[in-house]
Design an enzyme around this catalytic site. Sequence first.
Site, mmCIF file in Angstrom:
data_model
loop_
_atom_site.group_PDB
_atom_site.id
_atom_site.type_symbol
_atom_site.label_atom_id
_atom_site.label_comp_id
_atom_site.label_asym_id
_atom_site.label_seq_id
_atom_site.Cartn_x
_atom_site.Cartn_y
_atom_site.Cartn_z
ATOM 1 N N HIS A 1 1.040 -1.434 -0.025
ATOM 2 C CA HIS A 1 0.058 0.084 0.055
ATOM 3 C C HIS A 1 0.927 1.335 0.086
ATOM 4 O O HIS A 1 1.772 1.300 0.880
ATOM 5 C CB HIS A 1 -0.845 0.149 1.368
ATOM 6 N N ASP B 1 -15.084 3.350 8.521
ATOM 7 C CA ASP B 1 -14.008 4.050 8.174
ATOM 8 C C ASP B 1 -14.644 5.255 7.197
ATOM 9 O O ASP B 1 -14.188 6.568 7.465
ATOM 10 C CB ASP B 1 -12.879 3.345 7.446
ATOM 11 N N ARG C 1 -14.523 13.347 10.131
ATOM 12 C CA ARG C 1 -13.145 13.598 10.291
ATOM 13 C C ARG C 1 -12.742 15.002 9.681
ATOM 14 O O ARG C 1 -12.268 15.917 10.036
ATOM 15 C CB ARG C 1 -12.122 12.693 10.355
ATOM 16 N N SER D 1 -7.144 4.083 10.113
ATOM 17 C CA SER D 1 -8.085 4.159 8.849
ATOM 18 C C SER D 1 -7.412 3.497 7.664
ATOM 19 O O SER D 1 -8.044 2.632 7.065
ATOM 20 C CB SER D 1 -8.330 5.754 8.457
ATOM 21 N N LYS E 1 -8.635 -0.814 6.155
ATOM 22 C CA LYS E 1 -8.993 -1.098 4.596
ATOM 23 C C LYS E 1 -8.152 -2.218 4.258
ATOM 24 O O LYS E 1 -8.500 -3.227 3.626
ATOM 25 C CB LYS E 1 -8.981 0.135 4.067
HETATM 26 N N1 URA Z 1 -5.898 8.301 4.058
HETATM 27 C C1 URA Z 1 -6.933 7.246 4.497
HETATM 28 O O1 URA Z 1 -7.167 6.328 4.043
HETATM 29 N N2 URA Z 1 -7.194 7.616 5.903
HETATM 30 C C2 URA Z 1 -6.866 8.785 6.558
HETATM 31 O O2 URA Z 1 -7.373 9.034 7.664
HETATM 32 C C3 URA Z 1 -5.930 9.560 5.746
HETATM 33 C C4 URA Z 1 -5.540 9.152 4.647
#
Ligand code: URA
Length: 434
Positions: A82, A161, A168, A183, A187
Amino acid sequence: MRMYDIIDCKKRGLALTKEEIDFVVQGYTKGDIPDYQVSALLMAIYFQGMSLEETAYLTMAMASSGDQIDLSPIQGIKVDKHSTGGVGDKTTIVLAPLVAAAGAKVAKMSGRGLGHTGGTIDKLESFEGFKVELTEEQFFDNVNAHHIAVVGQSGDLAPADKKLYALRDVTATVDNMSLIASSIMSKKIASGADAICLDVKCGTGAFMKKLEDAKALGKAMVDIGNHVGRQTMAVVSDMNQPLGYAVGNALEVMEAINTLRGKGPEDLTLLTITLASHMLMLAGLAKDVEAAKNQIQDLLSTGAAIDKLKEWIKLQGGDERAVDDFSYLPQAPYHRDFCLNQIGYVEAINAEAVGKAALVLGAGRETKESSIDLAVGIVIHKKIGDKINVDEPVATIYYNNEQKYNLATSILEKAYKISDQQIEKPDLIYDIIH
Ligand code: URA
């Protein structure tokens, strides 16, 4: 359990339990807890922080809030990669066939892009006919038999999320390390990999502008991954200028192909070799990083990596002739060199501005609904430390419309900073975190 007490507990700096975090995440996802209470909790977390344990509970609660991909029909260790995102980042297209050729299993879900250029899935669509959707059976069969499949994201991964990130965004609580790390990792974990290799970008073109923040984010994600039983490591790499030279979908695919032939840009080659060798280690396929690097270098020089790319493109229905003949890839109707009319050394390139210029040409999406032109983009010729002369092009612009070209050049003009002093080339790899 009452939301009021949970907010009060975090406000006073106390740690939340797994049950309390599950209560918040499940209640908020279902719509039982209102935005205003979760906003208050996020702000309390922002100021009081969270321990590794709390962050791991939050990650797992978000990861299990929706679909979770089960990769168990694939034998062996599945390693995912990632990147936190940057300009000209085409590493997945190089890495996937490279580590597959080395014997690792690449079972990857990738996204479409929002912003400067498309995501990996958009870029792969530069190969005519490439199918980004496979049935579950095809996906598993391809990985088991050929070690590689990359598809678009399907299903509802980590919906908690999605909802929390949106909240947020409007409550000034995005830039908290525990919240960002949980976050991203929620994923990745929902995507089913056994091991995770992270590329944390740092610099003007990255989410993390400062090295200390990028390192802290890398460490937070590595700690979470290892804490929840997914072997995780991170490379912190430079994003003060675009990675490689090409920015734009088909242009980046061409550069990725050249890199798999062992003829790619120095920075892209070094980063992919670094990430690939760590992925082989995570997959248990190399005894040490040095051995893994040698193996990767062999695959680049013998042509085994490029053969694996052709096999992969063909397997997913794409026209693999494009690997040997770029005229089978989308072509922009016009291209023109871009000069700065200055003499000196490149001191800085604002990667974000180069990305913005590619976006206005049509290489990226302004909104989720925008369509993109896979052929357009920018190939820069000068990077930090390079010397330029008057009339020497610093970039070539590939475009489909004069007005967009003019807008892109006005952005590019401000992206370069030229010095009359010689400038040292920046480092590419800042840190490796285990
Ligand atoms: N990318 C994400 O997936 N989450 C975040 O909180 C910030 C950047």
